[in-house]
Design an enzyme around this catalytic site. Structure first.
Site, PDB file in Angstrom:
ATOM      1  N   ASP A 153      41.324  38.046  35.170  1.00 24.02           N
ATOM      2  CA  ASP A 153      42.757  37.764  35.090  1.00 24.02           C
ATOM      3  C   ASP A 153      43.556  39.038  35.352  1.00 24.02           C
ATOM      4  OD1 ASP A 153      42.070  35.208  34.343  1.00 24.02           O
ATOM      5  OD2 ASP A 153      42.304  35.598  32.195  1.00 24.02           O
TER       6      ASP A 153
HETATM    7  N1  URA Z   1      37.819  34.964  30.608  1.00 24.47           N
HETATM    8  C1  URA Z   1      39.157  35.049  30.600  1.00 24.47           C
HETATM    9  O1  URA Z   1      39.834  34.335  29.889  1.00 24.47           O
HETATM   10  N2  URA Z   1      39.725  35.944  31.440  1.00 24.47           N
HETATM   11  C2  URA Z   1      39.033  36.765  32.252  1.00 24.47           C
HETATM   12  O2  URA Z   1      39.620  37.575  32.979  1.00 24.47           O
HETATM   13  C3  URA Z   1      37.632  36.666  32.232  1.00 24.47           C
HETATM   14  C4  URA Z   1      37.042  35.753  31.391  1.00 24.47           C
END
Ligand code: URA
Length: 236
Positions: free
Chosen positions: A104
């Site tokens: 993310d």
């Molecule tokens: N899970 C999440 O919620 N975000 C990420 O970036 C990776 C795994």
């Protein structure tokens, strides 16, 4: 046949400008003799290229480990926002690298970038999904009940079923290690939300055999070593 400067810069160790300087200083040998110039054409399969006496592997593919900082997108381009590709020098951007899987925008940590499409496909294929380990910080301490919920396979609020995952609370429980065997959208945040808590910080530490190099500060990158490439199933 490829240009010497292209071959050397594609290792990620030198920019084309640096290669030019190295050649000028006579520090680059091609098949035992000083390289004629950065434009010299070589067969990457056969040529032996040395820089300062060290033989350089001329690889078909490029593999880069990036310590993704928070605030950049795991994408190759975006009209408005900075992407992980913007963190790389032009000679690497030109290699057609893509991130293998996504973190993310506000997540940090290990991101593999490569132009080896077959490897990326293998690493992401749901059937052989490689384990990924994350360090998370949450707004409330996590404990054994949360670990049990993760281990039994949670169902997210929209009905999505998750595979059993490992949650190991650390210290006072506000930090934990999470191991996932799959990669659903915002998976950890949604699993933690399912436990009535929220993720304040999320950092990926490893992906299969590939471990984030502790010497890389956020935003820094380095090429994978030959051993790392072999272990994840790439072409060293
Ligand atoms: N899970 C999440 O919620 N975000 C990420 O970036 C990776 C795994």
């Amino acid at each position: 046949m490829e240009r010497l400067d292209k071959l050397l810069s594609s290792t990620g160790r030198w920019s084309r400008r640096e290669v030019k300087q190295l050649v000028k200083e006579g520090r680059v040998l091609a098949d035992g003799v000083p390289a004629a110039g950065p434009e010299q054409k070589l067969d990457p399969e056969r040529a032996c290229v040395q820089v300062d006496g060290e033989t350089v592997e001329l690889r078909e593919f490029t593999y880069v480990m990036l310590h993704k900082p928070a605030g950049v997108l795991s994408a190759t381009e975006d009209a408005r926002q900075r992407t992980v590709l913007d963190l790389l020098p032009p000679e690497l951007r030109r290699r057609g690298l893509s991130p293998v899987g996504r973190l993310d925008k506000d997540s940090e940590g290990l991101l593999l970038l490569t132009n080896d499409g077959a490897l990326a496909h293998r690493l992401l294929a749901p059937k052989r999904h490689v384990d990924k380990v994350y360090l998370i910080r949450t707004d409330r301490p996590l404990g054994p009940a949360d670990a049990e919920a993760f281990a039994s396979g949670m169902t997210l609020e929209d009905g999505t079923a998750c595979l059993p995952a490992k949650l190991e609370p650390l210290g006072d429980g506000r930090e934990a290690l999470v191991t996932l065997h799959e990669g659903k959208f915002h998976q950890i945040k949604r699993m933690i939300a399912g436990r009535g808590a929220s993720v304040c910080r999320l950092k990926r530490l490893s992906m299969g055999t590939l471990v984030l190099d502790k010497n890389l500060a956020p935003g820094e990158f380095r090429p994978l070593t030959g051993e790392e490439v072999s272990k994840i199933g790439g072409k060293p």
